[in-house]
Design a protein around this motif. Structure first.
Motif, mmCIF file in Angstrom:
data_model
loop_
_atom_site.group_PDB
_atom_site.id
_atom_site.type_symbol
_atom_site.label_atom_id
_atom_site.label_comp_id
_atom_site.label_asym_id
_atom_site.label_seq_id
_atom_site.Cartn_x
_atom_site.Cartn_y
_atom_site.Cartn_z
ATOM 1 N N ASP A 126 -2.299 -9.348 3.369
ATOM 2 C CA ASP A 126 -0.845 -8.871 3.356
ATOM 3 C C ASP A 126 -0.391 -9.506 1.887
ATOM 4 O O ASP A 126 -0.052 -10.659 1.819
ATOM 5 N N ARG A 127 -0.263 -8.758 0.981
ATOM 6 C CA ARG A 127 0.190 -9.369 -0.304
ATOM 7 C C ARG A 127 1.668 -9.949 -0.213
ATOM 8 O O ARG A 127 1.890 -10.951 -0.832
ATOM 9 N N LYS A 128 2.532 -9.041 0.568
ATOM 10 C CA LYS A 128 3.859 -9.722 0.410
ATOM 11 C C LYS A 128 4.057 -11.046 1.522
ATOM 12 O O LYS A 128 4.581 -11.733 0.973
ATOM 13 N N PHE A 129 2.902 -10.929 2.500
ATOM 14 C CA PHE A 129 3.106 -12.107 3.154
ATOM 15 C C PHE A 129 2.555 -13.275 2.668
ATOM 16 O O PHE A 129 3.082 -14.488 2.599
ATOM 17 N N MET A 130 1.591 -13.333 1.670
ATOM 18 C CA MET A 130 1.111 -14.422 0.919
ATOM 19 C C MET A 130 2.146 -14.852 -0.254
ATOM 20 O O MET A 130 2.225 -16.081 -0.453
ATOM 21 N N CYS A 178 -2.819 -19.807 3.617
ATOM 22 C CA CYS A 178 -3.413 -18.526 4.057
ATOM 23 C C CYS A 178 -4.949 -18.478 3.630
ATOM 24 O O CYS A 178 -5.269 -19.110 2.393
ATOM 25 N N ILE A 179 -5.668 -18.254 4.436
ATOM 26 C CA ILE A 179 -7.191 -17.776 3.921
ATOM 27 C C ILE A 179 -7.619 -16.527 3.768
ATOM 28 O O ILE A 179 -7.392 -15.692 4.569
ATOM 29 N N VAL A 180 -8.234 -16.262 2.570
ATOM 30 C CA VAL A 180 -8.706 -14.885 2.420
ATOM 31 C C VAL A 180 -10.114 -15.118 2.109
ATOM 32 O O VAL A 180 -10.794 -16.160 1.946
ATOM 33 N N GLY A 181 -10.705 -13.923 1.751
ATOM 34 C CA GLY A 181 -12.169 -13.711 1.432
ATOM 35 C C GLY A 181 -12.802 -12.610 1.619
ATOM 36 O O GLY A 181 -12.097 -11.765 2.311
ATOM 37 N N ARG A 182 -13.670 -12.154 1.269
ATOM 38 C CA ARG A 182 -14.588 -10.717 1.588
ATOM 39 C C ARG A 182 -14.726 -10.719 3.093
ATOM 40 O O ARG A 182 -14.810 -11.505 3.755
ATOM 41 N N ASN A 183 -14.893 -9.277 3.602
ATOM 42 C CA ASN A 183 -15.322 -9.040 4.675
ATOM 43 C C ASN A 183 -16.660 -9.672 5.193
ATOM 44 O O ASN A 183 -17.501 -9.520 4.232
ATOM 45 N N GLY A 184 -16.555 -10.257 6.329
ATOM 46 C CA GLY A 184 -17.982 -10.891 6.700
ATOM 47 C C GLY A 184 -18.058 -11.979 6.328
ATOM 48 O O GLY A 184 -19.069 -12.801 6.524
ATOM 49 N N LEU A 195 0.797 -1.259 -0.175
ATOM 50 C CA LEU A 195 0.035 -0.145 -0.174
ATOM 51 C C LEU A 195 0.807 1.208 0.203
ATOM 52 O O LEU A 195 0.240 2.132 -0.675
ATOM 53 N N ILE A 196 1.971 1.238 0.842
ATOM 54 C CA ILE A 196 2.696 2.334 0.936
ATOM 55 C C ILE A 196 3.480 2.730 -0.634
ATOM 56 O O ILE A 196 3.521 3.617 -0.947
ATOM 57 N N GLU A 197 4.010 1.441 -0.991
ATOM 58 C CA GLU A 197 4.832 1.657 -2.243
ATOM 59 C C GLU A 197 3.901 1.890 -3.610
ATOM 60 O O GLU A 197 4.309 2.652 -4.430
ATOM 61 N N ASN A 198 2.499 1.702 -3.267
ATOM 62 C CA ASN A 198 1.424 2.109 -4.660
ATOM 63 C C ASN A 198 0.912 3.320 -4.261
ATOM 64 O O ASN A 198 0.236 3.849 -5.200
ATOM 65 N N THR A 234 0.525 -10.069 10.478
ATOM 66 C CA THR A 234 1.624 -8.896 10.257
ATOM 67 C C THR A 234 0.943 -7.620 10.300
ATOM 68 O O THR A 234 1.587 -6.677 9.931
ATOM 69 N N ARG A 235 -0.326 -7.389 10.726
ATOM 70 C CA ARG A 235 -1.283 -6.285 10.449
ATOM 71 C C ARG A 235 -0.692 -5.031 11.196
ATOM 72 O O ARG A 235 -0.744 -4.066 11.036
#
Length: 518
Positions: free
Chosen positions: A490-494, A353-359, A187-190, A462-463
């Motif tokens: 966290d994209r770098k973590f994944m 790693c598990i991802v998904g929409r909020n909620g 996020l910072i880089e972008n 990593t939050r």
């Protein structure tokens, strides 16, 4: 324009200066990221800029805030406790401009955040929302107020990938001022076109800051180049000094010896030696003046040093670690079904790693997995929740919380480990409630390490770690010899840690990617 002049913030408990003589000017179009290690005062600075009263309980502050008619909006790192008891509608209704927004305007905001327009009028309490939904609701309310300055403390925490991408676009497209703290390096880089770096050096006894009007990667590269150049020059000067001092020592000893053995029968030579000794001592004074102007060996605030696990926590490659299945995943109150036919199989030291929409129920699912795995005796599992206070005891100190025996040897070992995690002696004796999010996360990671766990369940691990600590934490987790089940956006973590990424959907866990090992 937002201007800060000569700001100073001092911690009341140990009188440590966490920010000194800080000055900065932010103009229209600036997207400034505040970076620095955990506990360096980043959140305190952001709070003070918004409202000095927010830090009065634990810090003293001085300096000048020149706001010049700007409308400030502040996103805290955690949702305040008093807000948790409000319904969504009550929460949004507290913004005076909420009632002035047309349905079309509210609809656009809802669409941007991927929620229905009914979200504004919901009866669900804020405290029952997922971590990402809380962040979304707060950001939505801020934007309804038409601010000109956004002060965002970890806006990327817990939000899903779609909202994270929207956040990047929003920051990049914001025509006014954005000042934000984030531990999301991507996020910072972008987004950031300006870096404010707050450091604590000389064992956290001295505060230092840098304001650089450049992108993050450029700043880090130039900072390292400057550091290396100064270090080489300083070391070169010290090598020359060593050669010079050795030569001077031989000259001095030679003249001194000659003076000691000369006889009274040779007064003219004695006078010459006295003049020579005077010249030698003058040379010494000149050298001392030169040494005062030597290039300082640069001090860079070092990242943490920490290792998680050892050979005793390794898991054989073919061992079945997790075979978890769930017919239906319900919300906490079991009002509705979140997912069906959930199945997860892990062998050996896989890191998933598990991802998904909020909620979607990711945290709820991880809690159910933790409840099952923590009771098993064939593995040793440890759980790091999204809300650290679920495990930590705020009134205790880090040392007391980690101490299981009360023995002097164990407490000494704990202090040594905390020191490697950049805790000062004073911070080791602070109540956990007074520590930053990153410092709290370090306590839980250290607890896991000391426990000898070989399976870790981590909810957004990593939050709360700074971009400077982030690479170390990711390497530590990637090198962990056991298995990891995590939730992260966290994209770098994944990319650097995880062997497989699953998306939690209504139909269960769907594998999105897999590398089969690093």
């Amino acid at each position: 324009m937002l201007q800060i002049k000569n700001a100073e913030i001092t911690h009341k408990k140990d009188l440590r200066v966490i920010l000194q003589d800080f000055s900065c000017v932010l103009n229209k179009g600036d997207k400034a990221a505040i970076i620095g290690e955990e506990g360096n005062g980043k959140s305190s600075l952001l709070k003070w800029i918004y409202d000095p009263g927010l830090i009065e309980d634990y810090a003293e502050a001085s300096g000048e805030r020149i706001i010049n008619g700007e409308r400030l909006a502040y996103l805290p790192q955690e949702l305040p406790k008093e807000e948790e008891r409000k319904s969504l509608y009550e929460f949004f209704a507290e913004e005076p401009l909420f009632y002035e927004k047309t349905p079309k305007e509210l609809g656009k905001i809802a669409k941007d955040f991927a929620v229905s327009q009914e979200f504004f009028y919901g009866e669900q309490f804020m405290g029952t929302l997922s971590g990402g939904e809380k962040v979304k609701a707060q950001l939505m309310r801020l934007l309804i107020g038409n601010p000109t300055v956004l002060l965002l403390d970890e806006p990327s925490n817990d939000i899903d990938m779609d909202t994270l991408e929207w956040l990047e676009k929003m920051i990049n497209g914001w025509e006014q001022i954005v000042l934000f703290i984030s531990h999301d390096e991507t996020l910072i880089e972008n987004t950031a076109n300006m870096i404010i770096h707050i450091e604590q050096i000389e064992r956290k006894t001295k505060s230092r800051y840098t304001v650089a009007r450049m992108p993050y990667q450029q700043y880090m590269e130039e900072r390292q180049q400057k550091f290396d150049k100064q270090e080489q020059q300083a070391l070169g000067e010290r090598r020359e000094k060593k050669i010079r001092d050795e030569k001077y020592r031989r000259i001095y000893q030679s003249v001194d010896y000659a003076q000691a053995v000369i006889t009274r029968q040779n007064p003219s030579k004695a006078r010459l030696l006295k003049k020579k000794m005077h010249a030698v001592k003058s040379m010494e004074k000149r050298f001392q003046r030169e040494d005062e102007n030597m290039t300082d060996i640069p001090e860079m605030e070092s990242a943490i040093y920490f290792k998680l696990g050892d050979k005793n926590t390794a898991i054989p490659a073919g061992k079945g670690v997790v075979d978890f299945s769930l017919d239906r995943l319900y919300t906490q109150g079991e009002e509705r079904i979140l997912a069906e036919n959930v199945r997860l199989l892990i062998r050996g030291s896989e890191k998933i790693c598990i991802v998904g929409r909020n909620g979607a129920g990711k945290t709820t699912l991880l809690k159910k997995m933790a409840a099952e795995l923590l009771d098993r005796t064939d593995i040793h599992a440890e759980y790091m929740p999204q809300n650290y206070e679920d495990l930590l005891k705020p009134e205790m100190t880090p040392v007391d919380f980690l101490d299981t025996s009360g023995k002097k040897e164990e407490r000494t070992k704990i202090r040594t480990y905390l020191g490697s995690l950049k805790y000062t002696a004073d911070e080791m004796n602070h109540p956990i409630a007074e520590l930053s999010g990153g410092q709290k996360a370090k306590i839980l990671l250290l607890k896991m390490s000391l426990s000898g766990a070989n399976v870790l369940l981590l909810d957004e691990p990593t939050r709360n770690f700074s971009p400077l600590s982030g690479p170390v934490i990711r390497r530590m987790l990637a090198d962990f010899p056991g298995a990891i089940i995590s939730i992260s956006h966290d994209r770098k973590f994944m990319e650097e840690v995880c062997d497989k990424v699953y998306c939690l959907t209504e139909s269960g866990l769907i594998q999105q990617s897999g590398r089969g090992g690093r």
